[in-house]
Design a protein around this motif. Structure first.
Motif, PDB file in Angstrom:
ATOM      1  N   HIS A  27       2.928   7.829   4.157  1.00  0.00           N
ATOM      2  CA  HIS A  27       1.663   7.215   2.994  1.00  0.00           C
ATOM      3  C   HIS A  27       1.119   6.179   3.346  1.00  0.00           C
ATOM      4  O   HIS A  27       2.020   5.879   4.483  1.00  0.00           O
ATOM      5  N   ASP A  28       0.066   6.213   1.915  1.00  0.00           N
ATOM      6  CA  ASP A  28      -0.469   4.489   2.720  1.00  0.00           C
ATOM      7  C   ASP A  28       0.434   3.319   2.246  1.00  0.00           C
ATOM      8  O   ASP A  28      -0.186   2.613   1.326  1.00  0.00           O
ATOM      9  N   CYS A  29       1.789   2.843   3.152  1.00  0.00           N
ATOM     10  CA  CYS A  29       1.721   1.943   2.604  1.00  0.00           C
ATOM     11  C   CYS A  29       2.153   1.407   3.841  1.00  0.00           C
ATOM     12  O   CYS A  29       2.672   1.464   4.533  1.00  0.00           O
ATOM     13  N   PHE A 156     -11.501   1.488   0.151  1.00  0.00           N
ATOM     14  CA  PHE A 156     -10.817   1.201  -1.039  1.00  0.00           C
ATOM     15  C   PHE A 156      -9.666  -0.255  -1.170  1.00  0.00           C
ATOM     16  O   PHE A 156      -9.053  -0.676  -1.413  1.00  0.00           O
ATOM     17  N   CYS A 157      -9.922  -0.371   0.400  1.00  0.00           N
ATOM     18  CA  CYS A 157      -7.871  -1.031   0.444  1.00  0.00           C
ATOM     19  C   CYS A 157      -8.109  -2.193   1.142  1.00  0.00           C
ATOM     20  O   CYS A 157      -8.105  -4.028   0.157  1.00  0.00           O
ATOM     21  N   ASN A 158      -8.462  -2.259   2.374  1.00  0.00           N
ATOM     22  CA  ASN A 158      -8.016  -3.838   3.188  1.00  0.00           C
ATOM     23  C   ASN A 158      -9.000  -4.311   3.717  1.00  0.00           C
ATOM     24  O   ASN A 158      -9.505  -5.156   4.434  1.00  0.00           O
ATOM     25  N   THR A 317      -6.585 -10.228  -3.290  1.00  0.00           N
ATOM     26  CA  THR A 317      -8.557  -9.834  -2.074  1.00  0.00           C
ATOM     27  C   THR A 317      -8.752  -8.731  -2.944  1.00  0.00           C
ATOM     28  O   THR A 317      -9.711  -8.860  -3.059  1.00  0.00           O
ATOM     29  N   ARG A 318      -8.268  -8.029  -3.934  1.00  0.00           N
ATOM     30  CA  ARG A 318      -8.806  -7.030  -4.548  1.00  0.00           C
ATOM     31  C   ARG A 318      -9.918  -7.486  -5.572  1.00  0.00           C
ATOM     32  O   ARG A 318     -10.347  -7.414  -7.515  1.00  0.00           O
ATOM     33  N   SER A 319     -10.706  -9.256  -5.141  1.00  0.00           N
ATOM     34  CA  SER A 319     -11.940  -9.458  -6.477  1.00  0.00           C
ATOM     35  C   SER A 319     -12.675  -9.347  -5.905  1.00  0.00           C
ATOM     36  O   SER A 319     -12.787 -10.023  -4.334  1.00  0.00           O
TER      37      SER A 319
END
Ligand SMILES: Nc1nc2c(c(=O)[nH]1)N[C@H]1C(S)=C(S)[C@@H](COP(=O)(O)OP(=O)(O)OC[C@H]3O[C@@H](n4cnc5c(=O)[nH]c(N)nc54)[C@H](O)[C@@H]3O)O[C@H]1N2
Ligand SMILES: Nc1nc2c(c(=O)[nH]1)N[C@H]1C(S)=C(S)[C@@H](COP(=O)(O)OP(=O)(O)OC[C@H]3O[C@@H](n4cnc5c(=O)[nH]c(N)nc54)[C@H](O)[C@@H]3O)O[C@H]1N2
Ligand code: SF4
Ligand SMILES: [Mo]
Length: 701
Positions: A27-29, A156-158, A317-319
């Motif tokens: 999983h994406d973890c 989406f993520c990093n 960082t999701r900003s």
């Protein structure tokens, strides 16, 4: 057969012939836990445990994967290919079962037809990290590259976190997380590991037990991680750059900056020191909402502790300013020189240490650099024809999707949904469950889980590469991503040696060309620990830039084209979706504990533990608005509004609202989820979704 070979390493537990197999959580973890999986019979798994022999996993895994049998053997697993014969988005009754051959023929025919009408860029193979296995996740790029289909910028993520980390350190790696056990101060910044990567807590706990280490958490609300902290700093979302600057102001002011270290290992520190003079704790209090005294106290503790370990997460960082936030925080250990000490320094991700050559997996030898690149987070605008993305290129008329559920997880859900509802769009979704994305598909293909296929895993959160084999036979007619890509390649005339290889042979060849032992050898040992020598992991042989220094004045243009206006030094970069009279609250859609993105939203135990989508709102705000626990509240902005139930929560600032995610749309009162409100605007300088950067209004529903 993989199973026979796997059996050679199985330990006979008892006379019931329950056998235990090595595996790795796909999983994406960041934890990528090493697993021990009980196999009850060749079709059925039993309990799943963390491998105790693995010194990172250390026998600990999250509850949701410990009960993985519930997910693998779920009655709603897709077991047959399906063709849609009813309306989009209404569920199973809209589909009929078909054979694999027929399904693959229909998919191939539609991709060919679309490409003939509009050129190959009209096809978008769309994927993300539902599995983190390199073969099963990234193989879709081989089909894309060979066929000349649209390329994807995966944001989406990093993306924002990577940009910010690379700006300063220049290399995507950091201190071995097991070294936390030797730290005296652990700062968990913008992540919530109790929910999102449980093993961080294992190693932090060792430091607390052995050395009496202090734990500091930086998060806009009292998460389960923050509850365990000695100090919880609670910034307004999107203001960590200001916090980091004020901490560094104190470090320089009070003599905690290590000037020998700065001189030897960094560039730009004189400019940094001058710049920080005006970034006082009082200045930061006005921006972050954190009292200046709390900032002083944390800065003093940090400055006085040589063995300080920063665990930097994705959340902050999701900003829109996320890269600058990450960069600013990453400057701290370069000021104190904490990097020089055992248990000192920082870790954001270790993804850079593995150096896997993915040419075979991704067909990167077949890339045509002229082919357009589409931003995955802008799938809503793209499917609804936004010229900013499409330019003069063709519209998207065919999607082939693996390992992601954009109809739940992407920003600007209103547009995503409108796009998927287009009559002229062909959609194939390869999935384990009939997700809300799969419900929009014309053809649904059943996918194996990690226990039913082979793969290679690397980990951002630790240093092990793992090789796994299938533990059980595929459930029903489920097939792996690799197999499906090979079958489509045949029908599309896509030529590449890797389409002819088994997943195992592809793994083996990839490992060998990357300088690793062969797949069999690593599989027999379960993993290979790629931990670097102390001086390398601590950047004492230099940081990743060509001048080998940490950069306090990054060149953002090296990282992404959209860098205009970005600050040249760490700072509060004021480009977030600011609160104002119309939108007085800031919404954070942090991950929920019992789901993993939208995976596990199908399992009854996870759903029971999560309950329903709720807005955590400060009790005084609730009183002012006449809202009580369990009432419905409408949350909105210019993109629309969403109704959820209220949970009064004292552990956040009055202007912050938390809606833990990612729920299916159908779990919300009006059938549309929280990402309706999240903007699809790309963060600077290289893109990246802004899931926690949304100004909203609240109303009684
Ligand atoms: N509001 C809000 N939205 C968010 C976020 C947030 O914090 N808040 N987080 C964002 C982040 S960080 C991410 S990474 C995204 C992730 O969002 P998604 O990519 O949708 O996440 P997952 O649930 O990890 O995986 C998606 C699907 O992959 C499928 N899958 C797993 N293994 C396989 C396989 O081997 N083959 C195939 N074909 N399918 C497989 C699973 O069944 C699952 O449905 O969500 C983003 N969206
Ligand atoms: N249980 C569970 N585990 C998961 C996931 C899941 O959905 N559920 N998702 C997986 C995925 S794909 C990923 S990428 C990782 C993400 O793992 P994390 O890095 O832990 O998650 P984030 O979404 O990035 O949010 C983490 C925390 O950041 C906080 N935050 C939000 N904005 C700010 C800010 O401006 N400043 C600060 N200081 N904090 C802020 C949120 O309140 C939240 O508590 O977790 C993975 N593990
Ligand atoms: S903590 Fe993360 S990697 Fe470990 S089992 Fe749970 S989801 Fe998988
Ligand atoms: Mo993610």
């Amino acid at each position: 057969m993989p199973l026979d070979q796997n059996r050679t390493e199985a330990t006979q537990e008892d006379r019931n012939e329950v056998q235990v197999f090595h595996s790795a959580c796909p999983h994406d973890c960041p934890s990528t836990c090493a697993l021990e999986v009980e196999r009850l019979d060749p079709q059925t798994i039993g309990r799943v445990r963390g491998a105790s022999q693995n010194t990172y996993t250390s026998g600990v895994i999250c509850a949701k994967v410990a009960r993985y049998a519930e997910r693998v053997h779920h009655p709603d697993r897709l077991t047959k290919p399906l063709r849609r014969i009813g309306a989009k988005g209404i569920g199973r009754e809209a589909f009929e079962e078909i054979s694999w051959d027929e399904a693959l023929d229909v998919v191939a025919a539609n991709l060919i037809r679309a490409a003939e009408a509009h050129g190959p860029e009209t096809v978008w193979p769309y994927y993300y990290a539902g599995t983190m296995g390199l073969v099963q996740r990234d193989g879709i790029n081989r089909l894309r590259n060979v066929m000349g289909y649209s390329r994807q910028h995966s944001t989406f993520c990093n993306t924002l976190a990577d940009a910010g980390w690379m700006a300063g350190a220049g290399s995507k790696k950091g201190v071995d997380p097991r070294e936390m056990a030797e730290s005296d101060l652990i700062v968990i910044w913008g992540c919530n590991p109790v929910s999102t990567q449980v093993n961080v807590m294992t190693h932090a706990a060792r430091a607390r037990k052995n050395r009496g280490a202090k734990l500091v958490v930086v998060d806009p609300y009292v998460t389960e991680t923050a509850k365990q902290a000695d100090i919880h700093l609670m910034p307004h979302p999107g203001t960590d750059g200001a916090l980091a600057c004020a901490v560094m102001h104190v470090l320089f002011r009070d003599g905690h900056a290590d000037r020998d270290y700065l001189e030897k290992y960094t560039a730009g520190y004189a400019e940094l020191e001058r710049h920080l003079v005006s970034r006082s704790p009082e200045w930061a209090e006005a921006i972050t909402g954190i009292p200046a005294g709390e900032i002083e106290a944390f800065a003093t503790l940090y400055g006085q502790t040589k063995r300080s370990y920063l665990r930097l997460g994705f959340g902050f960082t999701r900003s829109r300013n996320g890269a600058v936030q990450m960069f600013s925080a990453s400057c701290l250990p370069a000021v104190t020189g904490a990097w020089q000490y055992p248990g000192g320094g920082a870790l954001y991700s270790n993804a850079g240490i593995y150096e896997i050559d993915k040419t075979l997996i991704e067909g990167s030898d077949a890339v045509d650099s002229r082919t357009r690149v589409l931003d995955q987070s802008r799938i809503g605008p793209i499917l609804t024809g936004d010229k900013r993305d499409l330019g003069d290129g063709p519209p998207i008329t065919a999607l082939f999707i693996q390992n992601t559920n954009p109809v739940n997880v992407a920003p600007d859900l209103g547009k995503v949904r409108a796009g998927f509802l287009r009559d002229d769009l062909f959609v194939c979704v390869h999935e384990q469950f009939l997700t809300e994305t799969a419900q929009m598909a014309d053809i649904v293909l059943p996918a194996t889980t990690f226990l039913e296929h082979d793969d290679i895993y690397v980990a951002g959160g630790h240093t092990h590469l793992q090789v796994t084999r299938a533990v059980i036979a595929p459930v029903g007619e489920a097939r792996s991503n690799h197999w499906v890509l090979g079958e489509l390649a045949k029908r599309l005339g896509a030529m590449h040696p890797a389409f002819e290889m088994s997943a195992w042979d592809l793994m083996d060849a990839t490992l060998k060309r990357s300088g690793y032992a062969d797949a069999q050898t690593i599989w027999e040992g379960h993993w290979e620990d790629r931990v670097e020598a102390f001086d390398d992991a601590h950047f004492l042989n230099g940081f990743g830039h060509s001048d080998a220094r940490f950069h306090f004045m990054p060149d953002w243009s090296q990282i992404g084209g959209n860098h205009a206006g970005m600050p040249t030094l760490p700072d509060h970069y004021d480009v977030i979706d600011a609160r104002e009279d119309e939108h007085p609250f800031r919404l954070v859609t942090a991950p929920s504990r019992n789901y993993l993105n939208t995976s596990f939203t199908e399992t009854a135990t996870s759903r029971k533990r999560e309950g329903r989508p709720e807005a955590q709102i400060h009790p005084e705000v609730c009183t002012q608005m006449g809202l009580e626990a369990g009432d419905e509240v409408r949350i909105g902005n210019q993109q629309g509004s969403v109704v959820v139930h209220v949970r009064p929560t004292a552990g956040l600032r009055r202007s912050t609202v938390i809606v833990e995610s990612v729920w299916p749309n159908s779990a919300f009162v009006e059938g549309i989820g929280i990402n309706l409100l999240v903007s699809a605007e790309a963060g600077q300088p290289n893109g990246g979704a802004v899931f926690h950067d949304t100004a909203v209004w609240l109303k009684q529903a």
